[in-house]
Design an enzyme around this catalytic site. Structure first.
Site, mmCIF file in Angstrom:
data_model
loop_
_atom_site.group_PDB
_atom_site.id
_atom_site.type_symbol
_atom_site.label_atom_id
_atom_site.label_comp_id
_atom_site.label_asym_id
_atom_site.label_seq_id
_atom_site.Cartn_x
_atom_site.Cartn_y
_atom_site.Cartn_z
ATOM 1 N N LYS A 1 -20.061 9.100 18.411
ATOM 2 C CA LYS A 1 -19.860 8.480 17.094
ATOM 3 C C LYS A 1 -20.882 7.364 16.875
ATOM 4 C CE LYS A 1 -18.094 6.953 13.304
ATOM 5 N NZ LYS A 1 -18.277 7.656 12.026
ATOM 6 N N CYS B 1 -19.636 1.139 7.896
ATOM 7 C CA CYS B 1 -19.872 1.763 9.204
ATOM 8 C C CYS B 1 -21.198 1.399 9.854
ATOM 9 C CB CYS B 1 -19.764 3.270 9.049
ATOM 10 S SG CYS B 1 -18.125 3.763 8.566
ATOM 11 N N LEU C 1 -17.013 10.961 8.245
ATOM 12 C CA LEU C 1 -16.801 11.067 6.799
ATOM 13 C C LEU C 1 -17.694 10.076 6.068
ATOM 14 C CD1 LEU C 1 -12.869 11.114 6.805
ATOM 15 C CD2 LEU C 1 -14.444 13.042 7.100
ATOM 16 N N LEU D 1 -33.636 10.266 4.229
ATOM 17 C CA LEU D 1 -35.009 9.758 4.162
ATOM 18 C C LEU D 1 -35.284 9.196 2.772
ATOM 19 C CD1 LEU D 1 -37.041 12.463 6.161
ATOM 20 C CD2 LEU D 1 -36.627 10.083 6.826
ATOM 21 N N LYS E 1 -23.170 2.145 -2.084
ATOM 22 C CA LYS E 1 -23.675 3.477 -2.456
ATOM 23 C C LYS E 1 -22.846 3.949 -3.636
ATOM 24 C CE LYS E 1 -22.001 6.997 -0.020
ATOM 25 N NZ LYS E 1 -21.504 7.878 1.059
ATOM 26 N N GLY F 1 -25.914 -0.289 3.847
ATOM 27 C CA GLY F 1 -24.730 -1.159 3.884
ATOM 28 C C GLY F 1 -23.542 -0.309 4.258
ATOM 29 N N LYS G 1 -21.546 -2.237 11.046
ATOM 30 C CA LYS G 1 -20.549 -2.559 12.090
ATOM 31 C C LYS G 1 -20.845 -1.765 13.367
ATOM 32 C CE LYS G 1 -16.552 -0.400 11.422
ATOM 33 N NZ LYS G 1 -16.333 0.583 12.514
ATOM 34 N N LYS H 1 0.856 -1.203 0.000
ATOM 35 C CA LYS H 1 0.000 0.000 0.000
ATOM 36 C C LYS H 1 0.889 1.249 0.000
ATOM 37 C CE LYS H 1 -3.757 0.125 2.627
ATOM 38 N NZ LYS H 1 -4.651 0.279 3.817
HETATM 39 C C1 UDX Z 1 -21.762 6.820 7.140
HETATM 40 C C2 UDX Z 1 -22.096 8.117 7.840
HETATM 41 O O1 UDX Z 1 -22.914 8.915 6.985
HETATM 42 C C3 UDX Z 1 -20.805 8.885 8.142
HETATM 43 O O2 UDX Z 1 -21.112 10.067 8.853
HETATM 44 C C4 UDX Z 1 -19.920 7.989 9.007
HETATM 45 O O3 UDX Z 1 -18.705 8.638 9.323
HETATM 46 C C5 UDX Z 1 -19.607 6.706 8.259
HETATM 47 O O4 UDX Z 1 -20.833 6.039 7.922
HETATM 48 P P1 UDX Z 1 -21.135 6.012 4.739
HETATM 49 O O5 UDX Z 1 -21.333 4.659 5.340
HETATM 50 O O6 UDX Z 1 -19.939 6.287 3.918
HETATM 51 O O7 UDX Z 1 -21.170 7.142 5.915
HETATM 52 O O8 UDX Z 1 -22.361 6.266 3.757
HETATM 53 P P2 UDX Z 1 -23.774 6.963 3.868
HETATM 54 O O9 UDX Z 1 -23.838 7.967 2.805
HETATM 55 O O10 UDX Z 1 -24.060 7.378 5.258
HETATM 56 O O11 UDX Z 1 -24.775 5.746 3.483
HETATM 57 C C6 UDX Z 1 -24.776 4.608 4.306
HETATM 58 C C7 UDX Z 1 -25.822 3.651 3.740
HETATM 59 O O12 UDX Z 1 -27.128 4.184 3.913
HETATM 60 C C8 UDX Z 1 -25.662 3.384 2.248
HETATM 61 O O13 UDX Z 1 -25.898 2.010 2.001
HETATM 62 C C9 UDX Z 1 -26.752 4.227 1.620
HETATM 63 O O14 UDX Z 1 -27.223 3.674 0.405
HETATM 64 C C10 UDX Z 1 -27.827 4.162 2.683
HETATM 65 N N1 UDX Z 1 -28.740 5.307 2.649
HETATM 66 C C11 UDX Z 1 -28.260 6.548 2.944
HETATM 67 C C12 UDX Z 1 -30.085 5.092 2.352
HETATM 68 O O15 UDX Z 1 -30.507 3.968 2.073
HETATM 69 N N2 UDX Z 1 -30.935 6.148 2.372
HETATM 70 C C13 UDX Z 1 -30.503 7.407 2.652
HETATM 71 O O16 UDX Z 1 -31.309 8.324 2.632
HETATM 72 C C14 UDX Z 1 -29.136 7.613 2.942
#
Ligand code: UDX
Length: 436
Positions: free
Chosen positions: A207, A263, A153, A253, A326, A260, A266, A35
């Site tokens: 968190k 974060c 993030l 919403l 996502k 998924g 888990k 890496k």
């Molecule tokens: C998340 C938190 O947003 C972030 O603050 C934290 O630090 C890490 O975890 P992340 O997991 O990268 O970030 O993605 P996020 O954009 O939050 O989406 C998480 C999941 O929720 C995705 O699978 C997304 O498709 C889903 N989602 C999100 C929905 O189904 N509907 C929504 O309205 C928003």
């Protein structure tokens, strides 16, 4: 200030590059030689929009470097960030803290100057206390303070989230920790980014509580979507209608196939374990985890229903558009696509898929799925098309071309990208989430 970032993954690399962009002298450390070698060649180990340019400009400016040596990397650093993984431990869902504690021990042995040790990794309440014990037990003669500084993030938006945070949470137990962290975030501090100073355990819980609440919000609208389908309401209108109340807010919403990522799955499990350990159950989060897990499988059934049911589906072909959890990421961790693909394969359906960034990581997770070079290649000969991830590339498909290529004009839009009336007018059998 010289800053050491131990762990150069999704969190450490973005955080290190942004801190360098603030003007700090940052060394990103990782024990994975390949890496570090790739980073030294300017090759990013992860897909994050804008990261390659940010790293390149800061390496060129001499503010960002990479090393596999923790001792060298932390020498002279005023702040040493621990940004290593805390994956769910196999089997019980507890956060695996072995990497965090191993780094804490190595820091204790190598510390050559006073420093603040910052847990940036997402760690259960009380981990900072254990890191402090490990450092004290190392017998280091240097002054240190252990601070919690969780990251918020979102993958795909991580640089923007770091540079324009809603808040910076600092969990510190002494002035030394607070003062050094103010210096670390001075560039943001000066432009009035709200820095919140709390005790370390509150910071650690903030968190988990934030992610669990966001996961709850998503799961709430997903269940509203199921009810909308039964009562003939439109979940997007319901989301707008409740989201215009500023106590609720319009974000998170969007009904879909379930959350998924690296974060939410888990962190919700880890919070359940903390609650169990302290005999203070969090029943709403327990329900969120259960509902989300079953939803991913239910989405597979939704696709099978579009094929006419389990028996009719056997031997047919489905095109999956999108595999990552996502858009704007290559991350497949806990992506709904994994459960959806498996339920289709189990039902004897042939599955072809396309994802702009995720196929390399997806291949080993779904060996029976045929990966293709474009959405249209996946769609060719398909009896149904399922949109699983809302990549921009899928938002304006050439619907005439889709109808020519597909064996049947059937679309299951799990991200509500298209409008039902438009799709039916175009001759599609169209189903989606929370809309008729
Ligand atoms: C998340 C938190 O947003 C972030 O603050 C934290 O630090 C890490 O975890 P992340 O997991 O990268 O970030 O993605 P996020 O954009 O939050 O989406 C998480 C999941 O929720 C995705 O699978 C997304 O498709 C889903 N989602 C999100 C929905 O189904 N509907 C929504 O309205 C928003």
């Amino acid at each position: 200030m010289k800053i050491a970032m131990v762990g150069s993954g999704y969190v450490g690399l973005v955080s290190g590059a942004c801190l360098a962009d603030f003007g700090h002298d940052v060394v990103c450390i990782d024990k994975d030689q390949s890496k570090i070698d790739r980073l030294l060649e300017g090759v990013m180990p992860i897909y994050e929009p804008g990261l390659d340019a940010l790293v390149e400009s800061n390496v060129k400016a001499g503010r960002l470097s990479f090393s596999t040596s923790l001792a060298d990397g932390i020498a002279g650093a005023g702040a040493i960030f621990i940004a290593v993984g805390t994956p769910s431990r196999r089997g019980d869902g507890h956060a695996d803290l072995s990497f965090v504690y191993a780094v804490a021990r190595e820091i204790g042995q190598s510390l050559a100057n006073d420093a603040v040790i910052v847990t940036k990794s997402t760690v259960p309440v009380g981990t900072g206390d254990e890191v402090e014990r490990i450092l004290a037990a190392s017998g280091t003669p240097h002054r240190f303070s252990v601070v919690s500084n969780p990251e918020f993030l979102r993958e795909g938006a991580a640089i923007g989230d770091f540079k324009r945070p809603d808040r910076i949470v600092i969990g510190a137990e002494d002035d030394f920790g607070r003062e050094v962290m103010q210096e670390v975030y001075r560039p943001l501090f000066l432009n009035e980014s709200p820095m919140l100073f709390v005790n370390r355990r509150s910071s650690e819980l903030i968190k988990y509580a934030a992610n669990a609440f966001l996961a709850t919000k998503i799961t709430f609208i997903n269940e509203m979507a199921d009810l909308c389908e039964k009562v003939g309401a439109n979940v997007q209108d319901v989301a707008r209608g409740i989201g215009m109340d500023n106590r609720i807010g319009s974000k998170f919403l969007h009904a879909g196939p379930g959350y998924g990522g690296s974060c939410f799955p888990k962190d919700t499990l880890a919070l359940l374990k903390t609650a169990e350990d302290y005999e203070s159950p969090v029943r709403i989060v327990e329900a969120v985890v259960k509902v989300n897990d079953s939803r991913k499988r239910a989405m597979g059934r939704k696709v099978l229903d579009a094929l006419g049911g389990m028996d009719a589906a056997r031997g047919k072909k489905v095109a999956l558009l999108g595999l990552t959890f996502k858009p704007n990421t290559d991350d497949m961790r806990d992506s709904p696509a994994i459960a959806i693909a498996q339920s289709l394969i189990d039902a004897g359906v042939q599955v072809a898929a396309y994802d702009p960034e995720g196929m390399e990581q997806a291949r080993p997770l779904m060996p029976d799925v045929t990966m293709t070079d474009s959405p249209y290649d996946a769609i060719e000969g398909a009896d149904a098309i399922a949109i699983v991830t809302e990549w921009d590339a899928f938002r304006a498909l050439d619907l005439n071309r889709v109808k020519e290529l597909a064996r049947a004009p059937v679309m299951v839009d799990l991200r509500n990208i298209y409008k039902p009336d438009d799709m039916r007018a175009a001759g599609f059998h169209y189903s989606s989430v929370g809309r008729d």
